[in-house]
Design a protein around this motif. Sequence first.
Motif, PDB file in Angstrom:
ATOM      1  N   ASP A 278      -3.691   1.528  -0.431  1.00  0.00           N
ATOM      2  CA  ASP A 278      -3.311   2.091   0.858  1.00  0.00           C
ATOM      3  C   ASP A 278      -1.847   1.783   1.131  1.00  0.00           C
ATOM      4  O   ASP A 278      -1.088   1.452   0.220  1.00  0.00           O
ATOM      5  CB  ASP A 278      -4.211   1.551   1.972  1.00  0.00           C
ATOM      6  CG  ASP A 278      -4.186   0.017   2.032  1.00  0.00           C
ATOM      7  OD1 ASP A 278      -3.261  -0.606   1.458  1.00  0.00           O
ATOM      8  OD2 ASP A 278      -5.091  -0.569   2.660  1.00  0.00           O
ATOM      9  N   GLU A 279      -1.431   1.859   2.406  1.00  0.00           N
ATOM     10  CA  GLU A 279      -0.031   1.651   2.773  1.00  0.00           C
ATOM     11  C   GLU A 279       0.465   0.248   2.411  1.00  0.00           C
ATOM     12  O   GLU A 279       1.675   0.037   2.253  1.00  0.00           O
ATOM     13  CB  GLU A 279       0.155   1.888   4.280  1.00  0.00           C
ATOM     14  CG  GLU A 279      -0.024   3.333   4.722  1.00  0.00           C
ATOM     15  CD  GLU A 279      -1.484   3.702   4.927  1.00  0.00           C
ATOM     16  OE1 GLU A 279      -2.369   2.857   4.644  1.00  0.00           O
ATOM     17  OE2 GLU A 279      -1.753   4.849   5.357  1.00  0.00           O
ATOM     18  N   LYS A 374       4.171   8.804   2.478  1.00  0.00           N
ATOM     19  CA  LYS A 374       3.173   7.757   2.723  1.00  0.00           C
ATOM     20  C   LYS A 374       3.300   6.587   1.759  1.00  0.00           C
ATOM     21  O   LYS A 374       2.720   5.530   1.998  1.00  0.00           O
ATOM     22  CB  LYS A 374       1.765   8.352   2.615  1.00  0.00           C
ATOM     23  CG  LYS A 374       1.414   9.368   3.687  1.00  0.00           C
ATOM     24  CD  LYS A 374      -0.027   9.851   3.513  1.00  0.00           C
ATOM     25  CE  LYS A 374      -0.422  10.843   4.591  1.00  0.00           C
ATOM     26  NZ  LYS A 374      -1.829  11.318   4.408  1.00  0.00           N
ATOM     27  N   GLU A 378      -2.171  11.179  -2.430  1.00  0.00           N
ATOM     28  CA  GLU A 378      -3.575  11.278  -2.033  1.00  0.00           C
ATOM     29  C   GLU A 378      -4.436  11.656  -3.227  1.00  0.00           C
ATOM     30  O   GLU A 378      -4.038  12.472  -4.062  1.00  0.00           O
ATOM     31  CB  GLU A 378      -3.747  12.325  -0.934  1.00  0.00           C
ATOM     32  CG  GLU A 378      -3.243  11.904   0.427  1.00  0.00           C
ATOM     33  CD  GLU A 378      -4.161  10.910   1.113  1.00  0.00           C
ATOM     34  OE1 GLU A 378      -5.182  10.520   0.511  1.00  0.00           O
ATOM     35  OE2 GLU A 378      -3.856  10.515   2.255  1.00  0.00           O
ATOM     36  N   ARG A 423      -6.227   7.033  -4.581  1.00  0.00           N
ATOM     37  CA  ARG A 423      -4.800   7.235  -4.358  1.00  0.00           C
ATOM     38  C   ARG A 423      -3.998   6.600  -5.497  1.00  0.00           C
ATOM     39  O   ARG A 423      -4.491   5.728  -6.188  1.00  0.00           O
ATOM     40  CB  ARG A 423      -4.378   6.617  -3.024  1.00  0.00           C
ATOM     41  CG  ARG A 423      -5.225   7.045  -1.832  1.00  0.00           C
ATOM     42  CD  ARG A 423      -4.744   6.376  -0.573  1.00  0.00           C
ATOM     43  NE  ARG A 423      -5.667   6.589   0.543  1.00  0.00           N
ATOM     44  CZ  ARG A 423      -6.585   5.714   0.927  1.00  0.00           C
ATOM     45  NH1 ARG A 423      -6.701   4.546   0.298  1.00  0.00           N
ATOM     46  NH2 ARG A 423      -7.388   5.980   1.940  1.00  0.00           N
ATOM     47  N   THR A 582     -11.534   8.008   0.046  1.00  0.00           N
ATOM     48  CA  THR A 582     -10.464   8.712   0.743  1.00  0.00           C
ATOM     49  C   THR A 582     -11.017   9.841   1.608  1.00  0.00           C
ATOM     50  O   THR A 582     -10.480  10.142   2.658  1.00  0.00           O
ATOM     51  CB  THR A 582      -9.448   9.277  -0.260  1.00  0.00           C
ATOM     52  OG1 THR A 582     -10.135  10.071  -1.233  1.00  0.00           O
ATOM     53  CG2 THR A 582      -8.726   8.151  -0.974  1.00  0.00           C
TER      54      THR A 582
END
Length: 584
Positions: A278-279, A374, A378, A423, A582
Motif C-alpha cells: 500500500d502507500e 499513488k 493497481e 499492487r 484490492t
Amino acid sequence: MKDAFKDIAERSQKLLEDFAEKYKADGPQPADPLRLTQTFMDFTAKMLADPNRLLQAQMELWQQYMNLWQVTAQRMMGQKVEPVVEPTKGDKRFNDPAWKDEVVFDYLKQSYLLTARWLQHTVKEVEGVDDKTAKKVDFYTRQFIDAMSPSNFAMTNPQVVKATVESKGENLLKGLQNLLTDLERGKGTLAIRQTDMKAFKVGGNVATSPGKVVYQNKVMQLLQYTPTTEQVYQMPLLIVPPWINKFYILDLKPENSFIKWATEQGYTVFVISWVNPDEQLTSLVFEDYMKLGPLAALDAIKQATGAEKVSAIGYCIGGTLMATTLAYMAARGDDRIAACTFFTAQVDFTEPGELGVFIDEDQLASVEEMMSKKGYLEGAEMATTFNMLRANDLIWSFVVNNYLMGKDPFPFDLLFWNADATRMPAAMHSYYLRNMYQKNLLVKPGGLTIDNVPIDLRKISIPVYLQAGKEDHIAPAKSVYKATQIFGGPVRFMLAGSGHIAGVVNPPRNKKYQHWLNETAKNPPTLDEWRAGAQEFPGSWWHDWDKWLSAKSGPKVPARVPGQGGLPAIEDAPGSYVKVRTID
C-alpha cells in the motif's frame, strides 16, 4: 420492474457524483493513455505510401464480399452451400446453432470474419515498418477486431435477441444492474466480474492446505506446511511465487494443489506469501524483494528446521527473481540452494511474446506517470493487461454473459484467483519492466548490479529443472528455453502441454494434457531442435520432476511440524498477507 429502475437511477446518480468528485481531484485524464495515436498515424502513412497495394487489398475484400453475397443468396433460395469462411477452432463466440442455422446471423458472422481476417492480413503486409511497431499495431488491431464482433452487441447476437424476447427485456435490465455493480466494485472503473466473488474465501474453500506462518517481514510471510508423511526429505523445498498474483494458484483446492501433492511426496514445503503493498511500501525496490524474500526465507528455514541447504522453485516473475538471487549467491559463494526448479519463467527477454507490445518508451512512461500518483500500480491495471492477451475469453465473453444476457458469472476458483491481483510498488515495477523487458540486462553478464554485486547468470552451476508451457502466452516456451543456453550447470528442460497456469497446475490424477522430454546429453541451441528429438508422454509431468528432485533432496528424516522447530508459529496458513484484497 419499477423498483429495478429506481435502484438503477439511484446507483447511477451516485456513480456520476463520485466521478465528478474524482475528476475534480485528479483532473482530466489523457485521451490516449497508451499513446497509440502517433504509432497508428506513422503506420497509416507507411500504408498509404503504396496506394496500389492498398487498392488491391480493397479489391480483394470486395471480391470476398461478392462471393459471400452470392453464397448467401443461393442459400436463401434453398440451395445447399458451403460457408465462405468459418471460425477458427476454439472460437467459442459463435457456438450457438443460430449463428449457422439462421441466414441473417450466419451472414453477419461470415461478414465479420472476412473483414477481420482481411484487416489483420492487410496490416501485416505493410512494408517499411519495424518489427516492434508491426507487432504493436497487429496486437491493438486485434483488440479492435475482437471488440467489434457481432457477438458483443445485443441486436446482432442471436442468444441475446432470444433472451430479450423471452424475458421481455429483463435480461438487459439485469445486465445494467450488473454493469453498475462492477462500476461500483471498481470505484468508477469497470471491474468485470469473471466469477461469483462471494462463492470463495481464501482460507475457507481455496488455499486450504494446513500449515503455519513461521516468519514475516514487511515484504512477505513465510508459510510452512503440515507434513502428510511420517518422514520427509532432509532438504526442505522453498516455493517463490510471482508477486503479481497470489501464491494460492498452487493451492486452489485439495484435488489440484501442488503444495498438498508435494507434501504427500515427502517434502517439507515452505512458500513465500508476498505482501499486497500500500502507500506505506511504495519505496520498495527489486533488491528489497530479493533480500526480504528468498534470502530472508533461507535464513528462516534454517532456524525452523536446522537444514543447511534447500531446493527452490521460482514461478513466472518469481523465477526471474530466483535466477537473479542464484547469480547473486553464486557471486558471494553462498551455496544454500542446492537445486532449483523454474515454472514458466523468463530470464532472456529477447522474445517475450505479446507482453512485449506493452514495453516501449511511450507506454512505459505512461505506466510510470500512472504509478507516480499513488506510488504503486493497481493490481487491476496488470490484470487488464493479462486479460487483453485473451480478450475474447477473459473480457468479451463476460461482457456478453453479465451485461447482455443479464446472468451472474459461474463460480470458478481459477478465475477468483485471477481477479485477486496485487499492487506493485512503483520503483520495483519500473526497474523490472525497464531492465528486464525493455533493456534485457539480466541476461548480460554484469548488466545488472544488485547490492554492489554484478549479476551473471552463467555462474549458476547448480542443477536446474526448467518447465515451460507449450501454449503459454505470457512466458512463451521459446523464450523460457533460452535459459538452457545460459545457466552454467546441468539443465533438465521439460515442455508441458497447455499454458501458463494449466501447464503448471496439472496433477497426475487428472490424466490431462501431455509433456515432452529430450534425454540427450546436452540441450541444443533452440527449442525447435530440442523438440525434434523429444519424446511425448501422456499426462502430468509432476512425477518426472519428483524423480529428479527426490534424488537431490538427501535422506529421509522425521517429519517437521510447523511451529515446533526453531521458529514458533505466528498464525495459521494461509496467513493474513494473502487475504488483503484490492477489489472485493
